[in-house]
Design an enzyme around this catalytic site. Structure first.
Site, mmCIF file in Angstrom:
data_model
loop_
_atom_site.group_PDB
_atom_site.id
_atom_site.type_symbol
_atom_site.label_atom_id
_atom_site.label_comp_id
_atom_site.label_asym_id
_atom_site.label_seq_id
_atom_site.Cartn_x
_atom_site.Cartn_y
_atom_site.Cartn_z
ATOM 1 N N TYR A 92 -0.843 -37.757 34.446
ATOM 2 C CA TYR A 92 0.543 -38.148 34.729
ATOM 3 C C TYR A 92 0.778 -38.274 36.230
ATOM 4 O O TYR A 92 1.879 -38.024 36.709
ATOM 5 C CB TYR A 92 1.522 -37.135 34.135
ATOM 6 N N ASP A 151 -2.683 -27.177 27.690
ATOM 7 C CA ASP A 151 -4.038 -27.356 28.212
ATOM 8 C C ASP A 151 -3.908 -28.075 29.528
ATOM 9 O O ASP A 151 -3.002 -28.887 29.684
ATOM 10 C CB ASP A 151 -4.862 -28.206 27.245
ATOM 11 N N HIS A 398 -8.048 -40.146 32.693
ATOM 12 C CA HIS A 398 -7.284 -41.064 31.844
ATOM 13 C C HIS A 398 -5.832 -41.106 32.300
ATOM 14 O O HIS A 398 -5.381 -40.276 33.076
ATOM 15 C CB HIS A 398 -7.344 -40.588 30.381
ATOM 16 N N TYR A 484 7.565 -40.086 26.952
ATOM 17 C CA TYR A 484 8.252 -38.817 27.261
ATOM 18 C C TYR A 484 7.976 -38.374 28.687
ATOM 19 O O TYR A 484 8.643 -37.475 29.179
ATOM 20 C CB TYR A 484 7.857 -37.743 26.252
ATOM 21 N N ARG A 485 7.026 -39.016 29.370
ATOM 22 C CA ARG A 485 6.565 -38.470 30.639
ATOM 23 C C ARG A 485 5.618 -39.491 31.236
ATOM 24 O O ARG A 485 4.846 -40.106 30.497
ATOM 25 C CB ARG A 485 5.824 -37.194 30.285
HETATM 26 C C1 LIG Z 1 -7.458 -32.861 29.258
HETATM 27 C C2 LIG Z 1 -5.999 -32.649 29.559
HETATM 28 C C3 LIG Z 1 -5.203 -31.986 28.636
HETATM 29 C C4 LIG Z 1 -3.852 -31.791 28.906
HETATM 30 N N1 LIG Z 1 -3.109 -31.134 27.983
HETATM 31 C C5 LIG Z 1 -1.799 -30.916 28.229
HETATM 32 C C6 LIG Z 1 -1.012 -30.185 27.309
HETATM 33 O O1 LIG Z 1 -1.504 -29.658 26.313
HETATM 34 N N2 LIG Z 1 0.314 -30.060 27.562
HETATM 35 C C7 LIG Z 1 0.880 -30.574 28.681
HETATM 36 O O2 LIG Z 1 2.083 -30.412 28.878
HETATM 37 N N3 LIG Z 1 0.137 -31.227 29.586
HETATM 38 C C8 LIG Z 1 -1.176 -31.405 29.409
HETATM 39 N N4 LIG Z 1 -1.930 -32.054 30.353
HETATM 40 C C9 LIG Z 1 -1.273 -32.583 31.570
HETATM 41 C C10 LIG Z 1 -1.252 -31.599 32.759
HETATM 42 O O3 LIG Z 1 -2.546 -31.192 33.065
HETATM 43 C C11 LIG Z 1 -0.371 -30.374 32.531
HETATM 44 O O4 LIG Z 1 0.892 -30.748 32.065
HETATM 45 C C12 LIG Z 1 -0.186 -29.527 33.780
HETATM 46 O O5 LIG Z 1 0.354 -28.272 33.417
HETATM 47 C C13 LIG Z 1 0.736 -30.180 34.822
HETATM 48 O O6 LIG Z 1 0.402 -29.712 36.087
HETATM 49 P P1 LIG Z 1 1.150 -28.504 36.820
HETATM 50 O O7 LIG Z 1 1.551 -27.485 35.803
HETATM 51 O O8 LIG Z 1 0.276 -28.083 37.931
HETATM 52 O O9 LIG Z 1 2.495 -29.181 37.350
HETATM 53 P P2 LIG Z 1 2.733 -29.850 38.773
HETATM 54 O O10 LIG Z 1 1.721 -30.888 39.002
HETATM 55 O O11 LIG Z 1 2.884 -28.811 39.800
HETATM 56 O O12 LIG Z 1 4.167 -30.469 38.517
HETATM 57 C C14 LIG Z 1 4.380 -31.619 37.757
HETATM 58 C C15 LIG Z 1 5.483 -32.443 38.419
HETATM 59 O O13 LIG Z 1 6.722 -31.735 38.317
HETATM 60 C C16 LIG Z 1 7.464 -31.836 39.533
HETATM 61 N N5 LIG Z 1 7.590 -30.505 40.123
HETATM 62 C C17 LIG Z 1 6.633 -29.548 40.076
HETATM 63 N N6 LIG Z 1 7.060 -28.430 40.641
HETATM 64 C C18 LIG Z 1 8.308 -28.668 41.095
HETATM 65 C C19 LIG Z 1 9.255 -27.847 41.736
HETATM 66 N N7 LIG Z 1 9.001 -26.569 41.999
HETATM 67 N N8 LIG Z 1 10.456 -28.390 42.045
HETATM 68 C C20 LIG Z 1 10.730 -29.684 41.726
HETATM 69 N N9 LIG Z 1 9.855 -30.499 41.089
HETATM 70 C C21 LIG Z 1 8.654 -29.990 40.772
HETATM 71 C C22 LIG Z 1 6.687 -32.777 40.433
HETATM 72 O O14 LIG Z 1 7.164 -34.077 40.279
HETATM 73 C C23 LIG Z 1 5.268 -32.664 39.910
HETATM 74 O O15 LIG Z 1 4.531 -33.822 40.166
HETATM 75 C C24 LIG Z 1 -3.289 -32.264 30.119
HETATM 76 C C25 LIG Z 1 -4.099 -32.916 31.044
HETATM 77 C C26 LIG Z 1 -5.446 -33.107 30.765
HETATM 78 C C27 LIG Z 1 -6.292 -33.788 31.782
#
Ligand SMILES: Cc1cc2nc3c(=O)[nH]c(=O)nc-3n(C[C@H](O)[C@H](O)[C@H](O)COP(=O)(O)OP(=O)(O)OC[C@H]3O[C@@H](n4cnc5c(N)ncnc54)[C@H](O)[C@@H]3O)c2cc1C
Lengths: 536, 137
Positions: A92, A151, A398, A484-485
């Site tokens: 994403y 995940d 991806h 959704y995202r």
């Molecule tokens: C193989 C694989 C499986 C995955 N499976 C899942 C899954 O099961 N469920 C799922 O939800 N996702 C999944 N993902 C997507 C992703 O890896 C996760 O959602 C991950 O938790 C998002 O990264 P993060 O928690 O570090 O958020 P961040 O990258 O830190 O935040 C996401 C976005 O939120 C905003 N943001 C973050 N923090 C703040 C803040 N403090 N204030 C204001 N805005 C902010 C920013 O725009 C940021 O780009 C998957 C990805 C892969 C590659």
């Protein structure tokens, strides 16, 4: 390659960096190519093309006061900030911003688990706390609560929920934004705000009543750009005593309609954890005749699919059910689910699955004891963070499009057909066919998955993927199925599909953006919301 | 650069690697100044365990780095120092690299090994070392 923030020259950029260094210390401000490499979207389909959006710099404050100071500095210099929590948003957009030259506001140093309350079942965390950190905090102390994690587990409750991420346990916990309760936010002018009961000095119910009084602004910070979240509370499930699984399968293609209705009932009544839908007929996709039928233009008839099922002795659909709670309750719920479905759908059959007391052993978590093949990933299902999901990542990553569709069997058939036809022009694996099952991630809706891989050394492939993403988003929207995202490079496309009444929602949000962030400092463009300064 | 008590050069590990591995390592530029505190081996690659005799702790995993990172590396990477060498799949290295970057570390050497891929995954030899002043000793 030196990237400058919008409207700044080299000298202005240097002055901005210098102010940041004074605020957070020399070591926590970065702008060199090497240091900025990890802030690129490593899953980007526009990698190394002019469409790739690069940040100019990154800054990692140590505490909330420093976050406020960074926001004020950005305001003075007119530099857009892109806040991230743990920055692992792979698929994403990763940590990459919407505007070229933005400064990434990396909150990884705000990493305190402020509270886990096992009597009232909540936690309060800072943005740099990962799911692993929270899990370790809970298990090290033997606290009797269970987290719901996505995940991979290296993401953060704050970052994941602010992108409306999902996990794999009970409905009220696996919608992570839905499970949040109370936030603290640094506003675009640097001021600190708390939502819900946090707005009342002396209240001790911040993580129990999300609304407080009056309008609740917390929704503005999810997929939005109205502030930087510095604390967030989440509801937690009390550690369940027992886990039970069971499989129900139904013979005919059209049985899915009733099956979905039963699942809706079981889930909305709070009886089941995440339900996994699958089609046992997927096993036949290696058979060219079957594959051609399942993916044929306009979709196959029920009779065609049922003929393959009965010839192969396979059922058309299956649901993996999971129950959490006291042992007797899980048994009663499973018995009830079996009775309910088997008495209504002729030919349906049920298989008892694995069941055991929690917490699970390593062997149970590895899911090697299930008496039938199951798509359930036990760690996620039981709130144990993991990185094992990386095994599904192909090529160099991806991009993901996950259309939201109604929890209705007919809607599933329609989506299979429409998006299956739409994706035929792209040389990609069939993401939508007559055996594609819905994902039940969010609490009250289904989604499907389109997640083509990208290849760093194959720009033609990536360009095709990029085109296909935009095309699929557009076709889905014509049928009312919205993403959704989305990664920053797709957020405008997706936002444009939420266009009721000439896009009145976007107009409303942009009016608010202009009011609270007149310089367009916080994540301009995120969620498709552009401040006046960048709108053209 | 890390200050450390025990210095082990990649060269000291090579004899333990057997012919195939030796060939692979011989192609790598020597990291004369940089020693290793531990090694990480991805047992999906046949022969990887030949490094088990290395005179530093050798950690093992099979594709999924969750346990080794959660039980060992997370704590080590929160402290200053700790140079880690590895022979793993490129997929596992991606995951480790992301985790390492988060904790102020970097991949400072990366060589694809001339070994048959396992399930399409390439074997890589690498070194992850502290980079950010908060973790350089
Ligand atoms: C193989 C694989 C499986 C995955 N499976 C899942 C899954 O099961 N469920 C799922 O939800 N996702 C999944 N993902 C997507 C992703 O890896 C996760 O959602 C991950 O938790 C998002 O990264 P993060 O928690 O570090 O958020 P961040 O990258 O830190 O935040 C996401 C976005 O939120 C905003 N943001 C973050 N923090 C703040 C803040 N403090 N204030 C204001 N805005 C902010 C920013 O725009 C940021 O780009 C998957 C990805 C892969 C590659």
């Amino acid at each position: 390659m030196s990237i400058l923030p919008p409207d700044l020259d080299e000298a202005g950029f240097a002055a901005f960096l210098s102010d940041l260094r004074v605020a957070v210390g020399e070591d926590w401000v970065w702008s060199s190519d090497t240091d900025m490499f990890p802030y690129r979207d490593s899953f980007s389909p526009v990698w190394n093309t002019p469409e790739e959006i690069h940040a100019s710099s990154a800054v990692a404050p140590a505490d909330v006061a420093q976050v406020q100071e960074v926001v004020r500095i950005a305001g003075r210099h007119g530099v857009p900030l892109h806040p991230i929590s743990t920055g692992k948003n792979f698929g994403y957009g990763g940590p990459s911003p919407n505007v070229q030259g933005s400064a990434v506001l990396d909150l990884k140093r705000l990493d305190e688990v402020i509270e886990v309350n096992e009597d009232r079942n909540y936690c309060l965390v800072e943005p740099g706390v990962s799911y692993f950190d929270l899990y370790r905090h809970i298990t090290d102390r033997g606290l009797k609560v269970m987290i719901d994690c996505p995940d991979p587990g290296w993401g953060s409750p704050v970052g994941n929920s602010l992108d409306r991420g999902v996990g794999y346990t009970m409905p009220q916990f696996r919608d992570h934004f839905g499970a949040h309760c109370g936030m603290e936010v640094v506003l675009p002018n640097g001021e600190l705000m708390r939502t819900g009961m946090g707005a009342m000095p002396g209240a001790n119910s911040w993580q129990e009543y999300p609304y407080g009084f009056g309008p609740d602004p917390s929704g503005l910070f999810a997929q939005g750009n109205f502030g930087v979240v510095t604390k967030m509370g989440f509801r937690l499930m009390p550690q369940p005593e027992y886990y039970r699984t069971g499989l129900i399968r139904v013979p005919r293609r059209r049985d899915l309609v009733k099956l979905v209705q039963h699942v809706n009932y079981l889930s909305d009544s709070g009886m089941v954890s995440e339900v996994r839908f699958a089609s046992p007929l997927s096993a036949l996709l290696g058979n060219p005749e079957f594959a051609a039928t399942a993916t044929k233009l306009g979709g196959p008839t029920d009779a065609e699919m049922d003929a393959f099922a009965s010839a192969a002795g396979l059922h058309s659909w299956a649901i993996d059910l999971q129950f959490l709670g006291p042992e007797a309750a899980t048994l009663a719920q499973w018995e009830y689910a079996k009775d309910r479905v088997l008495s209504d759908i002729p030919g349906a059959e049920a298989l008892d699955g694995d069941h055991f007391a929690l917490p699970a052993t390593e062997e149970q978590l590895d899911n090697v004891t299930q008496p039938y093949p199951s798509a359930i990933r036990r760690r996620g299902a039981l709130g144990v963070p993991s990185l094992g999901i990386w095994e599904i990542v192909r090529d160099d990553g991806h991009v993901g499009f996950f259309p939201v569709l109604p929890r209705d069997g007919e809607a599933i058939f329609e989506l299979q057909r429409v998006l299956g036809d739409a994706q035929r022009q792209y040389p990609l694996p069939p993401y939508f066919s007559a055996v594609t099952a819905p994902l039940f991630w969010h609490s009250h809706t289904f989604q499907m998955v389109f997640a083509p891989s990208i290849k760093r050394d194959d720009p033609e492939h990536n360009a095709m993927v990029h085109r296909s993403m935009k095309h699929m988003v557009a076709v889905a929207a014509e049928h009312g199925w919205g993403d959704y995202r989305a990664a920053p490079i797709y957020q405008d496309d997706v936002a444009a599909t939420y266009s009721f009444n000439n896009g009145s929602m976007r107009t409303f949000l942009e009016a608010m953006k202009d009011a609270v962030d007149p310089n367009g400092i916080i994540a301009p463009g995120r969620g498709g919301i552009w401040p006046r300064r960048f709108r053209s | 650069m890390t200050t450390r008590r025990e210095v082990l050069k990649w060269g000291a590990v090579l004899p333990a690697l057997g012919t195939g591995w030796h060939g692979a390592f011989a192609a790598a530029p020597p990291n004369n100044a940089l020693g290793l505190d531990a090694m990480l081996v991805d047992t999906r690659f046949p022969g990887a365990l030949a490094v088990a005799d290395a005179p530093v702790p050798v950690m093992q995993f099979a594709g999924d780095v969750t346990r080794v990172w959660f039980d060992e590396l997370d704590a080590r990477w929160r402290q200053p120092g700790f140079v880690l060498g590895g022979i793993t799949g490129s997929d596992a290295l991606f995951v480790l690299e992301v985790l390492a970057q988060h904790q102020g570390r970097k991949v400072i050497s990366r060589v694809a090994l001339d070994l048959p891929p396992v399930n399409g995954v390439q074997a890589v030899r690498w070194i992850i070392a502290p980079h950010h002043p908060s973790v350089t000793a």
